[in-house]
Design an enzyme around this catalytic site. Sequence first.
Site, PDB file in Angstrom:
ATOM      1  N   ASP A 137      -2.121  12.041  -3.513  1.00  0.00           N
ATOM      2  CA  ASP A 137      -2.099  13.662  -3.442  1.00  0.00           C
ATOM      3  C   ASP A 137      -2.852  14.040  -4.969  1.00  0.00           C
ATOM      4  OD1 ASP A 137      -1.645  16.318  -3.676  1.00  0.00           O
ATOM      5  OD2 ASP A 137      -0.373  16.070  -1.889  1.00  0.00           O
TER       6      ASP A 137
ATOM      7  N   GLU B 240       0.876  -1.086   0.006  1.00  0.00           N
ATOM      8  CA  GLU B 240       0.070   0.021   0.138  1.00  0.00           C
ATOM      9  C   GLU B 240       0.633   1.131  -0.077  1.00  0.00           C
ATOM     10  OE1 GLU B 240      -3.604   2.087   2.461  1.00  0.00           O
ATOM     11  OE2 GLU B 240      -3.353   0.081   2.421  1.00  0.00           O
TER      12      GLU B 240
ATOM     13  N   ASP C  65     -11.163  10.502  -4.838  1.00  0.00           N
ATOM     14  CA  ASP C  65     -12.524  10.984  -4.893  1.00  0.00           C
ATOM     15  C   ASP C  65     -12.284  12.571  -5.683  1.00  0.00           C
ATOM     16  OD1 ASP C  65     -12.060  13.260  -2.499  1.00  0.00           O
ATOM     17  OD2 ASP C  65     -10.702  11.860  -2.414  1.00  0.00           O
TER      18      ASP C  65
ATOM     19  N   LYS D 190      -2.612  22.115  -9.184  1.00  0.00           N
ATOM     20  CA  LYS D 190      -1.906  23.050  -9.919  1.00  0.00           C
ATOM     21  C   LYS D 190      -1.247  22.269 -10.963  1.00  0.00           C
ATOM     22  CE  LYS D 190      -1.133  26.400  -6.160  1.00  0.00           C
ATOM     23  NZ  LYS D 190      -0.130  27.322  -5.343  1.00  0.00           N
TER      24      LYS D 190
ATOM     25  N   THR E 202     -12.761   4.447   5.204  1.00  0.00           N
ATOM     26  CA  THR E 202     -12.040   4.969   6.442  1.00  0.00           C
ATOM     27  C   THR E 202     -12.748   6.392   6.595  1.00  0.00           C
ATOM     28  OG1 THR E 202     -10.729   6.065   4.525  1.00  0.00           O
ATOM     29  CG2 THR E 202      -9.858   4.083   5.086  1.00  0.00           C
ATOM     30  N   ARG E 203     -12.014   6.760   7.613  1.00  0.00           N
ATOM     31  CA  ARG E 203     -12.671   8.190   8.064  1.00  0.00           C
ATOM     32  C   ARG E 203     -12.597   9.390   6.631  1.00  0.00           C
ATOM     33  NH1 ARG E 203      -9.015   8.586  13.617  1.00  0.00           N
ATOM     34  NH2 ARG E 203      -7.848   7.171  12.161  1.00  0.00           N
ATOM     35  N   TYR E 204     -11.251   9.190   6.015  1.00  0.00           N
ATOM     36  CA  TYR E 204     -11.361  10.228   4.852  1.00  0.00           C
ATOM     37  C   TYR E 204     -12.463   9.868   4.071  1.00  0.00           C
ATOM     38  CZ  TYR E 204      -9.285  12.457   0.824  1.00  0.00           C
ATOM     39  OH  TYR E 204      -9.416  13.354  -0.242  1.00  0.00           O
TER      40      TYR E 204
ATOM     41  N   GLU F  11       4.602   5.271   4.255  1.00  0.00           N
ATOM     42  CA  GLU F  11       3.909   6.402   4.606  1.00  0.00           C
ATOM     43  C   GLU F  11       4.914   7.232   5.024  1.00  0.00           C
ATOM     44  OE1 GLU F  11       2.132   9.545   4.837  1.00  0.00           O
ATOM     45  OE2 GLU F  11       0.711   8.013   4.273  1.00  0.00           O
TER      46      GLU F  11
ATOM     47  N   ASP G 208       9.845   7.687   0.820  1.00  0.00           N
ATOM     48  CA  ASP G 208       9.215   7.375  -0.570  1.00  0.00           C
ATOM     49  C   ASP G 208       8.996   5.811  -1.074  1.00  0.00           C
ATOM     50  OD1 ASP G 208       8.737   7.607  -3.367  1.00  0.00           O
ATOM     51  OD2 ASP G 208      10.046   9.368  -3.600  1.00  0.00           O
TER      52      ASP G 208
END
Length: 236
Positions: free
Chosen positions: A141, A67, A177, A145, A215-217, A92, A119
């Site tokens: 992410d 992951e 999302d 821009k 998940t919470r996100y 992470e 990374d």
Amino acid sequence: MISDEKRARLNERQFFGRRKGPGLSPRQQGLIDDLYPKIGLSKPEKRPGALDPKALFGPQFSRFALEIGFGKGEHLAHQAIRQPDTGFLGCEPYINGLVGFLDTVVREDLSNVRVYDDDARDLIDALPDGSLDMVYLLHPDPWHKRRHAKRRFVNPHNLDALARILRQGGELRIVTDDPVYRQWTAMRMSQRSDFDWLAESPKDWRTAPGDWLFTRYALKADREGRWDCYFRYRRL
């Protein structure tokens, strides 16, 4: 001193944001000091095969997954609990997210996870060809821009690397999302001949997989009117 030109090149290769948030409590720091050395990975040598999952987890494990950017590790822990015979690698770089997952490792007594605090490409470059059964890239992410588009993880170079480490029939799962990243992913993946999109109708990419954890996100995104798109691809 790093030149402006070199700094710009390094920034283009950075696919994640900040490394650290609020200060850690003594207990959180203790998890970093005591637990991370036991399940954390050092930066491996940059060559295929330098990091062998079988050597990390032992002969009792026959399946392996990765992951990329696991946040606080809710999904990673969920999958590790569901699949105790699978060795899970998690990356992470955000230290506060990492600590949150380490807390879960202790609470759930997870023994089939190994983590890396930098990374993800360091591990990807070191894994053997065809060594993974599954790769998860959840809510990467989006780098909104235009000048930051090169930082989006879904790009030809990274997809080449993921294709190398996934076994034939292995799955790449990308969830977002963000409408821009949704379109970006669909376009980039449509150009691949080494991945087969598993969706047969719009319902397939708008419906969560059976093993999905909200998940919470994900729940927050849903409350705010942002729906997840579930891209699933089989390695040909």
